[in-house]
Design a protein around this motif. Sequence first.
Motif, PDB file in Angstrom:
ATOM      1  N   GLU A 154       0.822  -1.216   0.000  1.00  0.00           N
ATOM      2  CA  GLU A 154       0.000   0.000   0.000  1.00  0.00           C
ATOM      3  C   GLU A 154       0.852   1.261   0.000  1.00  0.00           C
ATOM      4  OE1 GLU A 154      -3.343   2.248   2.822  1.00  0.00           O
ATOM      5  OE2 GLU A 154      -2.937   0.105   3.079  1.00  0.00           O
ATOM      6  N   HIS A 155       1.983   1.218   0.704  1.00  0.00           N
ATOM      7  CA  HIS A 155       2.823   2.406   0.828  1.00  0.00           C
ATOM      8  C   HIS A 155       4.046   2.373  -0.087  1.00  0.00           C
ATOM      9  CE1 HIS A 155       0.470   2.388   4.581  1.00  0.00           C
ATOM     10  NE2 HIS A 155       0.608   3.691   4.562  1.00  0.00           N
ATOM     11  N   ALA A 156       4.138   1.338  -0.935  1.00  0.00           N
ATOM     12  CA  ALA A 156       5.252   1.206  -1.885  1.00  0.00           C
ATOM     13  C   ALA A 156       6.598   1.388  -1.193  1.00  0.00           C
ATOM     14  CB  ALA A 156       5.106   2.217  -3.021  1.00  0.00           C
ATOM     15  N   CYS A 157       6.785   0.630  -0.123  1.00  0.00           N
ATOM     16  CA  CYS A 157       8.018   0.747   0.647  1.00  0.00           C
ATOM     17  C   CYS A 157       8.496  -0.638   1.065  1.00  0.00           C
ATOM     18  CB  CYS A 157       7.801   1.616   1.885  1.00  0.00           C
ATOM     19  SG  CYS A 157       6.716   0.854   3.130  1.00  0.00           S
ATOM     20  N   VAL A 158       9.697  -0.687   1.587  1.00  0.00           N
ATOM     21  CA  VAL A 158      10.246  -1.920   2.136  1.00  0.00           C
ATOM     22  C   VAL A 158      10.632  -1.646   3.580  1.00  0.00           C
ATOM     23  CG1 VAL A 158      12.054  -3.665   1.983  1.00  0.00           C
ATOM     24  CG2 VAL A 158      11.132  -2.649  -0.106  1.00  0.00           C
ATOM     25  N   LEU A 159       9.960  -2.298   4.505  1.00  0.00           N
ATOM     26  CA  LEU A 159      10.270  -2.107   5.919  1.00  0.00           C
ATOM     27  C   LEU A 159      11.557  -2.855   6.273  1.00  0.00           C
ATOM     28  CD1 LEU A 159       6.662  -2.586   7.326  1.00  0.00           C
ATOM     29  CD2 LEU A 159       7.937  -0.434   7.201  1.00  0.00           C
ATOM     30  N   PRO A 160      12.353  -2.308   7.184  1.00  0.00           N
ATOM     31  CA  PRO A 160      13.645  -2.926   7.532  1.00  0.00           C
ATOM     32  C   PRO A 160      13.520  -4.114   8.486  1.00  0.00           C
ATOM     33  CG  PRO A 160      13.335  -0.933   8.811  1.00  0.00           C
ATOM     34  CD  PRO A 160      12.168  -1.000   7.855  1.00  0.00           C
ATOM     35  N   HIS A 161      13.071  -5.245   7.960  1.00  0.00           N
ATOM     36  CA  HIS A 161      12.951  -6.460   8.762  1.00  0.00           C
ATOM     37  C   HIS A 161      13.982  -7.476   8.282  1.00  0.00           C
ATOM     38  CE1 HIS A 161      10.796  -8.650   5.499  1.00  0.00           C
ATOM     39  NE2 HIS A 161      10.491  -7.417   5.154  1.00  0.00           N
ATOM     40  N   THR A 162      14.101  -8.594   8.979  1.00  0.00           N
ATOM     41  CA  THR A 162      15.156  -9.559   8.660  1.00  0.00           C
ATOM     42  C   THR A 162      15.036 -10.119   7.247  1.00  0.00           C
ATOM     43  OG1 THR A 162      13.824 -11.292   9.713  1.00  0.00           O
ATOM     44  CG2 THR A 162      15.545 -10.266  11.044  1.00  0.00           C
ATOM     45  N   GLY A 163      13.813 -10.377   6.806  1.00  0.00           N
ATOM     46  CA  GLY A 163      13.642 -10.933   5.467  1.00  0.00           C
ATOM     47  C   GLY A 163      14.166 -10.016   4.384  1.00  0.00           C
ATOM     48  N   ALA A 164      13.977  -8.704   4.580  1.00  0.00           N
ATOM     49  CA  ALA A 164      14.412  -7.741   3.571  1.00  0.00           C
ATOM     50  C   ALA A 164      15.902  -7.454   3.641  1.00  0.00           C
ATOM     51  CB  ALA A 164      13.630  -6.432   3.733  1.00  0.00           C
ATOM     52  N   ASP A 188      17.076   6.895  -8.920  1.00  0.00           N
ATOM     53  CA  ASP A 188      18.497   6.591  -8.807  1.00  0.00           C
ATOM     54  C   ASP A 188      18.686   5.433  -7.819  1.00  0.00           C
ATOM     55  OD1 ASP A 188      21.260   6.899  -7.426  1.00  0.00           O
ATOM     56  OD2 ASP A 188      21.421   8.187  -9.194  1.00  0.00           O
ATOM     57  N   PRO A 189      19.492   4.428  -8.171  1.00  0.00           N
ATOM     58  CA  PRO A 189      19.710   3.292  -7.268  1.00  0.00           C
ATOM     59  C   PRO A 189      20.184   3.702  -5.878  1.00  0.00           C
ATOM     60  CG  PRO A 189      20.552   2.779  -9.447  1.00  0.00           C
ATOM     61  CD  PRO A 189      20.167   4.228  -9.470  1.00  0.00           C
ATOM     62  N   ALA A 190      20.974   4.759  -5.793  1.00  0.00           N
ATOM     63  CA  ALA A 190      21.454   5.219  -4.487  1.00  0.00           C
ATOM     64  C   ALA A 190      20.298   5.738  -3.639  1.00  0.00           C
ATOM     65  CB  ALA A 190      22.507   6.306  -4.670  1.00  0.00           C
ATOM     66  N   VAL A 191      19.353   6.420  -4.284  1.00  0.00           N
ATOM     67  CA  VAL A 191      18.179   6.927  -3.576  1.00  0.00           C
ATOM     68  C   VAL A 191      17.310   5.762  -3.103  1.00  0.00           C
ATOM     69  CG1 VAL A 191      16.057   8.270  -3.811  1.00  0.00           C
ATOM     70  CG2 VAL A 191      18.178   9.101  -4.845  1.00  0.00           C
ATOM     71  N   VAL A 192      17.146   4.775  -3.972  1.00  0.00           N
ATOM     72  CA  VAL A 192      16.342   3.597  -3.628  1.00  0.00           C
ATOM     73  C   VAL A 192      16.962   2.845  -2.453  1.00  0.00           C
ATOM     74  CG1 VAL A 192      15.492   1.374  -4.461  1.00  0.00           C
ATOM     75  CG2 VAL A 192      15.434   3.375  -5.963  1.00  0.00           C
ATOM     76  N   ASN A 197      16.271   1.082   3.039  1.00  0.00           N
ATOM     77  CA  ASN A 197      17.161   0.637   4.119  1.00  0.00           C
ATOM     78  C   ASN A 197      18.072  -0.503   3.678  1.00  0.00           C
ATOM     79  OD1 ASN A 197      15.965   2.322   6.350  1.00  0.00           O
ATOM     80  ND2 ASN A 197      14.163   1.129   5.805  1.00  0.00           N
ATOM     81  N   HIS A 198      18.574  -0.411   2.448  1.00  0.00           N
ATOM     82  CA  HIS A 198      19.468  -1.425   1.902  1.00  0.00           C
ATOM     83  C   HIS A 198      20.828  -0.809   1.599  1.00  0.00           C
ATOM     84  CE1 HIS A 198      16.384  -4.421   1.615  1.00  0.00           C
ATOM     85  NE2 HIS A 198      17.101  -5.208   0.838  1.00  0.00           N
ATOM     86  N   CYS A 199      21.844  -1.651   1.619  1.00  0.00           N
ATOM     87  CA  CYS A 199      23.156  -1.174   1.197  1.00  0.00           C
ATOM     88  C   CYS A 199      23.181  -1.128  -0.331  1.00  0.00           C
ATOM     89  CB  CYS A 199      24.265  -2.079   1.733  1.00  0.00           C
ATOM     90  SG  CYS A 199      24.270  -3.749   1.058  1.00  0.00           S
ATOM     91  N   GLN A 200      24.070  -0.313  -0.871  1.00  0.00           N
ATOM     92  CA  GLN A 200      24.144  -0.149  -2.317  1.00  0.00           C
ATOM     93  C   GLN A 200      24.488  -1.468  -3.010  1.00  0.00           C
ATOM     94  OE1 GLN A 200      23.486   2.932  -3.960  1.00  0.00           O
ATOM     95  NE2 GLN A 200      23.301   1.450  -5.619  1.00  0.00           N
ATOM     96  N   ALA A 201      25.321  -2.280  -2.370  1.00  0.00           N
ATOM     97  CA  ALA A 201      25.734  -3.551  -2.974  1.00  0.00           C
ATOM     98  C   ALA A 201      24.536  -4.477  -3.192  1.00  0.00           C
ATOM     99  CB  ALA A 201      26.778  -4.235  -2.096  1.00  0.00           C
ATOM    100  N   SER A 202      23.604  -4.494  -2.238  1.00  0.00           N
ATOM    101  CA  SER A 202      22.422  -5.354  -2.374  1.00  0.00           C
ATOM    102  C   SER A 202      21.537  -4.880  -3.517  1.00  0.00           C
ATOM    103  CB  SER A 202      21.628  -5.364  -1.069  1.00  0.00           C
ATOM    104  OG  SER A 202      22.350  -5.999  -0.041  1.00  0.00           O
TER     105      SER A 202
END
Length: 251
Positions: A154-164, A188-192, A197-202
């Motif tokens: 609904e919010h087009a987001c990824v919550l910072p949980h273990t699965g993500a 931009d991938p850096a913005v995403v 809440n992901h590192c750039q490498a992921s």
Amino acid sequence: MIEASFGVKHYRSAKARFLKPVLMNFFAVECPRFFGPTLREKLADELINLFEALAPERTRIKPGQMLWNALDKNTRGDAPRRRYVPVVLTVVCEDDVEQLIQGARMTKISENAIARLIREAYEQGGILSSRDLALILNRETTWTSERRKRYEAEHACVLPHTGALHDMGSCVTHKTTIVRKVVLERKDPAVVARECNHCQASVDRYLKDYHRVKTLYKLDQDIEFIHLATQIAKHVIKQYIALIEEEEKTS
């Protein structure tokens, strides 16, 4: 040998995050020759009693909040040396009650509460799994996972949980969400990476996998072949293919 039940396999390790087991484990690791199981338990009880007498819980926790030992966000749940951090979580707040008064559905309140719990833990250096949320809310893990997914969709987001963040469990939708933001929303991938809440490498790895799948899919290869060639899980490939088809429609 009798096989351990699902409850034992799924929940036993969750006990390790509570104060008494943490203290007992400390004595077992740091002083293995000095304290046996019985004495470790007795010392843990006495330390807890002393702590509670000197720092009553009501002075630390607000109504509706609770203290939880969350997995340190810099360690994995399957790591041999897991670390935990104490976090204060708001299980219910005044705004939740106000929304209910205004006629909001409990399912919506639950979804918002799950998102709040995950974010609060992350802001304090911890990370929650669906199992954590299930224990906190006295629900099944499938229920908490489904509510989280609904909120993210609904919010087009990824919550910072273990699965993500740790690619654990059956959670894969975060990969599609991240790729979608870059490929379809032209971000931009850096913005995403910051938004999710992901590192750039992921993020870079997800995009690379997406384009690998896209290349083979364009060559009319089936899912089985793509899986064998890339070693990407089939259910992830299916999600990427759906995204590829969506990308073609918008191009």
